[in-house]
Design a protein around this motif. Structure first.
Motif, PDB file in Angstrom:
ATOM      1  N   ALA A 113      -2.414 -28.811  -8.209  1.00 63.38           N
ATOM      2  CA  ALA A 113      -2.599 -27.873  -7.099  1.00 63.38           C
ATOM      3  C   ALA A 113      -1.716 -26.641  -7.272  1.00 63.38           C
ATOM      4  CB  ALA A 113      -2.298 -28.566  -5.769  1.00 63.38           C
ATOM      5  N   ALA A 114      -0.454 -26.873  -7.639  1.00 63.74           N
ATOM      6  CA  ALA A 114       0.468 -25.752  -7.827  1.00 63.74           C
ATOM      7  C   ALA A 114       0.007 -24.883  -8.997  1.00 63.74           C
ATOM      8  CB  ALA A 114       1.881 -26.269  -8.075  1.00 63.74           C
ATOM      9  N   ALA A 115      -0.449 -25.547 -10.070  1.00 64.88           N
ATOM     10  CA  ALA A 115      -0.907 -24.811 -11.249  1.00 64.88           C
ATOM     11  C   ALA A 115      -2.122 -23.960 -10.912  1.00 64.88           C
ATOM     12  CB  ALA A 115      -1.230 -25.778 -12.383  1.00 64.88           C
ATOM     13  N   THR A 116      -3.004 -24.522 -10.078  1.00 68.97           N
ATOM     14  CA  THR A 116      -4.189 -23.772  -9.683  1.00 68.97           C
ATOM     15  C   THR A 116      -3.799 -22.517  -8.918  1.00 68.97           C
ATOM     16  OG1 THR A 116      -5.405 -25.840  -9.532  1.00 68.97           O
ATOM     17  CG2 THR A 116      -6.397 -23.931  -8.453  1.00 68.97           C
ATOM     18  N   GLY A 117      -2.874 -22.672  -7.980  1.00 70.88           N
ATOM     19  CA  GLY A 117      -2.414 -21.524  -7.196  1.00 70.88           C
ATOM     20  C   GLY A 117      -1.827 -20.445  -8.084  1.00 70.88           C
ATOM     21  N   ARG A 118      -0.977 -20.879  -8.996  1.00 70.88           N
ATOM     22  CA  ARG A 118      -0.324 -19.916  -9.886  1.00 70.88           C
ATOM     23  C   ARG A 118      -1.339 -19.221 -10.793  1.00 70.88           C
ATOM     24  NH1 ARG A 118       4.622 -18.410 -12.402  1.00 70.88           N
ATOM     25  NH2 ARG A 118       3.972 -16.397 -13.185  1.00 70.88           N
ATOM     26  N   ALA A 119      -2.270 -20.028 -11.326  1.00 68.23           N
ATOM     27  CA  ALA A 119      -3.272 -19.473 -12.246  1.00 68.23           C
ATOM     28  C   ALA A 119      -4.149 -18.464 -11.504  1.00 68.23           C
ATOM     29  CB  ALA A 119      -4.123 -20.597 -12.836  1.00 68.23           C
ATOM     30  N   MET A 120      -4.540 -18.792 -10.278  1.00 72.13           N
ATOM     31  CA  MET A 120      -5.375 -17.857  -9.518  1.00 72.13           C
ATOM     32  C   MET A 120      -4.615 -16.551  -9.253  1.00 72.13           C
ATOM     33  SD  MET A 120      -8.408 -18.923  -9.243  1.00 72.13           S
ATOM     34  CE  MET A 120      -8.996 -17.590  -8.185  1.00 72.13           C
ATOM     35  N   ALA A 121      -3.313 -16.669  -8.972  1.00 69.77           N
ATOM     36  CA  ALA A 121      -2.527 -15.465  -8.734  1.00 69.77           C
ATOM     37  C   ALA A 121      -2.498 -14.576  -9.977  1.00 69.77           C
ATOM     38  CB  ALA A 121      -1.101 -15.846  -8.319  1.00 69.77           C
ATOM     39  N   GLU A 122      -2.384 -15.202 -11.144  1.00 71.18           N
ATOM     40  CA  GLU A 122      -2.349 -14.401 -12.376  1.00 71.18           C
ATOM     41  C   GLU A 122      -3.711 -13.780 -12.679  1.00 71.18           C
ATOM     42  OE1 GLU A 122       0.265 -13.459 -13.569  1.00 71.18           O
ATOM     43  OE2 GLU A 122       1.713 -14.938 -12.871  1.00 71.18           O
ATOM     44  N   LEU A 123      -4.783 -14.538 -12.394  1.00 71.18           N
ATOM     45  CA  LEU A 123      -6.127 -13.963 -12.593  1.00 71.18           C
ATOM     46  C   LEU A 123      -6.331 -12.776 -11.652  1.00 71.18           C
ATOM     47  CD1 LEU A 123      -8.292 -17.181 -13.128  1.00 71.18           C
ATOM     48  CD2 LEU A 123      -7.852 -15.365 -14.796  1.00 71.18           C
ATOM     49  N   GLU A 124      -5.808 -12.925 -10.437  1.00 62.04           N
ATOM     50  CA  GLU A 124      -5.855 -11.831  -9.462  1.00 62.04           C
ATOM     51  C   GLU A 124      -5.149 -10.595 -10.030  1.00 62.04           C
ATOM     52  OE1 GLU A 124      -7.394 -10.633  -6.187  1.00 62.04           O
ATOM     53  OE2 GLU A 124      -6.906 -12.749  -5.857  1.00 62.04           O
ATOM     54  N   ARG A 125      -3.995 -10.834 -10.636  1.00 60.79           N
ATOM     55  CA  ARG A 125      -3.169  -9.747 -11.155  1.00 60.79           C
ATOM     56  C   ARG A 125      -3.889  -8.948 -12.237  1.00 60.79           C
ATOM     57  NH1 ARG A 125       2.891 -11.345 -13.004  1.00 60.79           N
ATOM     58  NH2 ARG A 125       3.530  -9.421 -14.035  1.00 60.79           N
ATOM     59  N   VAL A 126      -4.712  -9.633 -13.038  1.00 61.08           N
ATOM     60  CA  VAL A 126      -5.462  -8.909 -14.065  1.00 61.08           C
ATOM     61  C   VAL A 126      -6.869  -8.552 -13.589  1.00 61.08           C
ATOM     62  CG1 VAL A 126      -4.163  -9.986 -15.948  1.00 61.08           C
ATOM     63  CG2 VAL A 126      -6.304 -11.018 -15.202  1.00 61.08           C
ATOM     64  N   GLY A 127      -7.132  -8.759 -12.283  1.00 63.67           N
ATOM     65  CA  GLY A 127      -8.390  -8.325 -11.692  1.00 63.67           C
ATOM     66  C   GLY A 127      -9.571  -9.222 -11.987  1.00 63.67           C
ATOM     67  N   LEU A 128      -9.316 -10.508 -12.269  1.00 64.95           N
ATOM     68  CA  LEU A 128     -10.423 -11.371 -12.666  1.00 64.95           C
ATOM     69  C   LEU A 128     -10.526 -12.660 -11.841  1.00 64.95           C
ATOM     70  CD1 LEU A 128     -10.407 -10.982 -16.543  1.00 64.95           C
ATOM     71  CD2 LEU A 128     -12.156 -10.224 -14.939  1.00 64.95           C
ATOM     72  N   ALA A 129      -9.999 -12.627 -10.615  1.00 66.00           N
ATOM     73  CA  ALA A 129     -10.091 -13.827  -9.777  1.00 66.00           C
ATOM     74  C   ALA A 129     -11.549 -14.243  -9.590  1.00 66.00           C
ATOM     75  CB  ALA A 129      -9.424 -13.569  -8.430  1.00 66.00           C
ATOM     76  N   ALA A 130     -12.442 -13.246  -9.547  1.00 63.60           N
ATOM     77  CA  ALA A 130     -13.862 -13.556  -9.332  1.00 63.60           C
ATOM     78  C   ALA A 130     -14.479 -14.280 -10.523  1.00 63.60           C
ATOM     79  CB  ALA A 130     -14.634 -12.263  -9.060  1.00 63.60           C
ATOM     80  N   LYS A 131     -13.810 -14.216 -11.670  1.00 67.11           N
ATOM     81  CA  LYS A 131     -14.354 -14.845 -12.882  1.00 67.11           C
ATOM     82  C   LYS A 131     -13.646 -16.158 -13.207  1.00 67.11           C
ATOM     83  CE  LYS A 131     -17.281 -11.582 -14.189  1.00 67.11           C
ATOM     84  NZ  LYS A 131     -18.723 -11.851 -14.297  1.00 67.11           N
ATOM     85  N   ALA A 132     -12.979 -16.729 -12.208  1.00 63.57           N
ATOM     86  CA  ALA A 132     -12.186 -17.935 -12.460  1.00 63.57           C
ATOM     87  C   ALA A 132     -13.007 -19.058 -13.068  1.00 63.57           C
ATOM     88  CB  ALA A 132     -11.530 -18.414 -11.164  1.00 63.57           C
ATOM     89  N   ASN A 133     -14.272 -19.162 -12.664  1.00 65.32           N
ATOM     90  CA  ASN A 133     -15.077 -20.281 -13.142  1.00 65.32           C
ATOM     91  C   ASN A 133     -15.998 -19.919 -14.306  1.00 65.32           C
ATOM     92  OD1 ASN A 133     -14.056 -22.274 -11.365  1.00 65.32           O
ATOM     93  ND2 ASN A 133     -15.186 -21.263  -9.706  1.00 65.32           N
ATOM     94  N   ALA A 134     -15.819 -18.725 -14.856  1.00 63.99           N
ATOM     95  CA  ALA A 134     -16.633 -18.324 -16.008  1.00 63.99           C
ATOM     96  C   ALA A 134     -15.985 -18.838 -17.287  1.00 63.99           C
ATOM     97  CB  ALA A 134     -16.744 -16.804 -16.049  1.00 63.99           C
ATOM     98  N   TYR A 135     -16.827 -19.150 -18.258  1.00 64.41           N
ATOM     99  CA  TYR A 135     -16.332 -19.567 -19.578  1.00 64.41           C
ATOM    100  C   TYR A 135     -16.165 -18.327 -20.458  1.00 64.41           C
ATOM    101  CZ  TYR A 135     -17.123 -24.426 -18.400  1.00 64.41           C
ATOM    102  OH  TYR A 135     -17.047 -25.664 -17.813  1.00 64.41           O
ATOM    103  N   PRO A 136     -15.281 -18.400 -21.462  1.00 63.24           N
ATOM    104  CA  PRO A 136     -15.028 -17.224 -22.307  1.00 63.24           C
ATOM    105  C   PRO A 136     -16.301 -16.562 -22.831  1.00 63.24           C
ATOM    106  CG  PRO A 136     -13.450 -18.929 -22.831  1.00 63.24           C
ATOM    107  CD  PRO A 136     -14.395 -19.511 -21.817  1.00 63.24           C
ATOM    108  N   ALA A 137     -17.284 -17.382 -23.253  1.00 65.20           N
ATOM    109  CA  ALA A 137     -18.500 -16.798 -23.822  1.00 65.20           C
ATOM    110  C   ALA A 137     -19.316 -16.030 -22.783  1.00 65.20           C
ATOM    111  CB  ALA A 137     -19.368 -17.888 -24.457  1.00 65.20           C
ATOM    112  N   GLN A 138     -18.966 -16.195 -21.514  1.00 62.84           N
ATOM    113  CA  GLN A 138     -19.684 -15.466 -20.462  1.00 62.84           C
ATOM    114  C   GLN A 138     -18.953 -14.188 -20.063  1.00 62.84           C
ATOM    115  OE1 GLN A 138     -19.591 -18.875 -17.798  1.00 62.84           O
ATOM    116  NE2 GLN A 138     -21.806 -19.157 -18.018  1.00 62.84           N
ATOM    117  N   LEU A 139     -17.832 -13.896 -20.734  1.00 64.31           N
ATOM    118  CA  LEU A 139     -17.024 -12.728 -20.382  1.00 64.31           C
ATOM    119  C   LEU A 139     -17.114 -11.668 -21.481  1.00 64.31           C
ATOM    120  CD1 LEU A 139     -13.753 -14.553 -19.219  1.00 64.31           C
ATOM    121  CD2 LEU A 139     -15.559 -13.622 -17.755  1.00 64.31           C
ATOM    122  N   SER A 140     -16.903 -10.410 -21.085  1.00 63.36           N
ATOM    123  CA  SER A 140     -16.817  -9.345 -22.093  1.00 63.36           C
ATOM    124  C   SER A 140     -15.490  -9.476 -22.830  1.00 63.36           C
ATOM    125  CB  SER A 140     -16.892  -7.985 -21.408  1.00 63.36           C
ATOM    126  OG  SER A 140     -15.671  -7.735 -20.714  1.00 63.36           O
ATOM    127  N   GLY A 141     -15.378  -8.771 -23.942  1.00 66.11           N
ATOM    128  CA  GLY A 141     -14.131  -8.808 -24.706  1.00 66.11           C
ATOM    129  C   GLY A 141     -12.933  -8.375 -23.877  1.00 66.11           C
TER     130      GLY A 141
END
Lengths: 249, 231
Positions: A113-141
């Motif tokens: 749970a703590a790891a999830t919170g922290r990871a979401m915060a970091e994804l937020e920081r790089v502007g990608l919280a909305a892509k949390a459940n996307a796999y790498p092959a579904q993302l642009s470079g």
């Protein structure tokens, strides 16, 4: 005392000596940009710092831990040093969230749970919280590289090493990665960045290090390096690279 | 030609099917564990000159390089001379496991080596130990890659399990083919019995194929399409 000290680093591949005695020091909060022609040992230098590549000779300290000592638990040291690769190297079988969370749970032993919170915060920081459940092959470079930066940030690193983080990206995707890195530099993250992006170097580097032929040719503030380099070769290289990559970014 | 099928064969054939399926699934499961260990040793066991690598390679070459039938009879008839008694089922299971493990080791090696080297590097850079990197990053990807060759091996073993009919004498230790042979030998309906048995094998293979296709689709990594599709 410097956060990171590199002393007389040597590395040889077969007959070719890629690093011929590199020495540098880096303070906390400093952003250092390493430039130089390809094949001059810049990436090898980064990899020797966290011993992804074993140096043949020389020593590296992170604060008072000698990284190059055989007695040092290298995994503990690596957990404190972020590494961002040219080709991202996101774990292909995991979502963005799991990519960022894996190190927290398996290396730092953080509960899910703590790891999830922290990871979401970091994804937020790089502007990608909305892509949390996307796999790498579904993302642009560019998105993949931002996730990989989030993955490094989540570990609370004392230092992040960037190995040509934008070189594998289409030109229109470089900006989104650089703006994340610029923000990090302004927030006081300690970074060593190998790059050809002179605009980035000029705007956020505290120091530019020019390497060629396995040695540091010259280092100094961007101002000094761009306006009045001491070694003629430095000026020549900077002019060439600035023409090639432009400075608009 | 006058074909005669007797429904009274079915219960015995059914027992044979059960034994064939048991033998196949057990040997594939145990073979996967042993094969994974051997494959990991071949990739991460310290290179060509380490004793571990050498032992694993010798094992693989021996069991891939000799016929399964020779291995089976060697175990069934050879071990008792060394004072170790093994029944036909155990001998069959042992021979098939040891044999398939050697093949599966090579599939594992191939799958592990197909995972990009950057994956290991990124895991180590995060501070994972090599074992953690293998467990959390390399194997989850390698296991997905191994499904197609593993399906092939499963089908081979299902059919090759018929060689245990060489050693089974009593009805309760007979596999599908062994049962068929004994029925046919009694009433001389060879053609009918073997047609029936062929259909049984075919049905089992089809069921397993469909099941593994389903697994393959279930664990597919989103965004990674089938290479070349639509070209």
């Amino acid at each position: 005392m410097a956060l990171l000290r590199v002393e007389n680093l040597h590395k040889r591949y077969g007959h070719e000596e890629v690093l011929k005695g590199v020495t540098l020091a880096q303070d906390a909060g400093e952003t250092k940009v390493v430039i130089g022609p390809s094949g001059t040992g810049k990436s090898t230098l980064l990899r020797c710092i966290n011993r992804l590549t074993e140096p043949d000779q020389g020593r590296v300290w992170l604060e008072d831990t000698e990284i190059t000592s055989r007695r040092t638990d290298i995994n503990r040291v690596r957990a404190k040093i972020g590494f961002v690769f040219q080709d991202f190297n996101l774990f292909t079988h995991l979502t963005s969230l799991d990519n960022v969370r894996l190190g927290l749970m398996k290396v730092r032993g953080m509960p899910r749970a703590a790891a999830t919170g922290r990871a979401m915060a970091e994804l937020e920081r790089v502007g990608l919280a909305a892509k949390a459940n996307a796999y790498p092959a579904q993302l642009s470079g560019g998105q993949q590289q931002r996730v990989s930066i989030a993955r490094a940030l989540a570990m609370d690193p004392k230092l992040i090493l960037f190995d040509e983080p934008t070189s594998a990206l289409d030109p229109e995707l470089i900006g989104e990665v650089l703006s994340v890195m610029i923000q990090l530099a302004r927030d006081g993250m300690t970074m060593i960045v190998v790059t050809h992006e002179m605009g980035f170097a000029r705007s956020v580097a505290d120091e530019i290090v020019f390497m060629e032929g396995g040695v540091i040719v010259e280092q100094g503030t961007p101002d000094k390096m761009f306006r009045s380099p001491e070694v003629p070769r430095t000026g020549e290289f900077l002019r060439k690279i600035s023409d090639l990559y432009g400075e608009s970014r | 030609m006058n074909l005669v099928f007797d429904p009274a064969w079915l219960p015995r054939l059914g027992q044979g099917v059960l034994l064939t399926v048991q033998l196949t699934l057990y040997c594939m499961g145990l073979g996967a564990v042993l094969g994974a260990v051997l494959g990991l040793v071949r990739v991460y066991g310290g290179g060509r000159w380490s004793p571990l690598y050498w032992v694993a390679s010798a094992y693989i070459h021996f069991f891939r390089g000799t016929p399964l039938l020779v291995q089976l009879l060697g175990i069934y008839l050879g071990l008792p001379t060394a004072g170790i008694l093994v029944g036909p089922f155990l001998a069959g299971l042992l021979a098939m496991t040891l044999n398939t493990a050697a093949y599966q080791a090579e599939y594992f090696r191939g799958a592990i080596q197909s995972v990009k080297s950057g994956q290991m590097m990124a895991a180590r850079a995060l501070g994972m130990s090599r074992a953690q990197a293998i467990g959390h990053v390399i194997m989850p990807q390698a296991l997905r890659l191994i499904i197609p060759p593993w399906s092939n091996e499963l089908i081979y073993m299902l059919k090759y399990s018929s060689i245990v009919s060489m050693t089974a004498l009593r009805p309760e230790t007979m596999d599908l083919f062994g049962v068929a042979r004994s029925i046919a030998a009694r009433n001389f309906r060879y053609f009918e019995v073997y047609i029936l048995v062929a259909l049984f094998y075919l049905a089992m293979v089809l069921i397993l194929t469909v099941a593994l296709r389903w697994v393959e689709r279930r664990v597919r990594i989103p965004g990674l399409g089938t290479p070349g599709r639509g070209i």
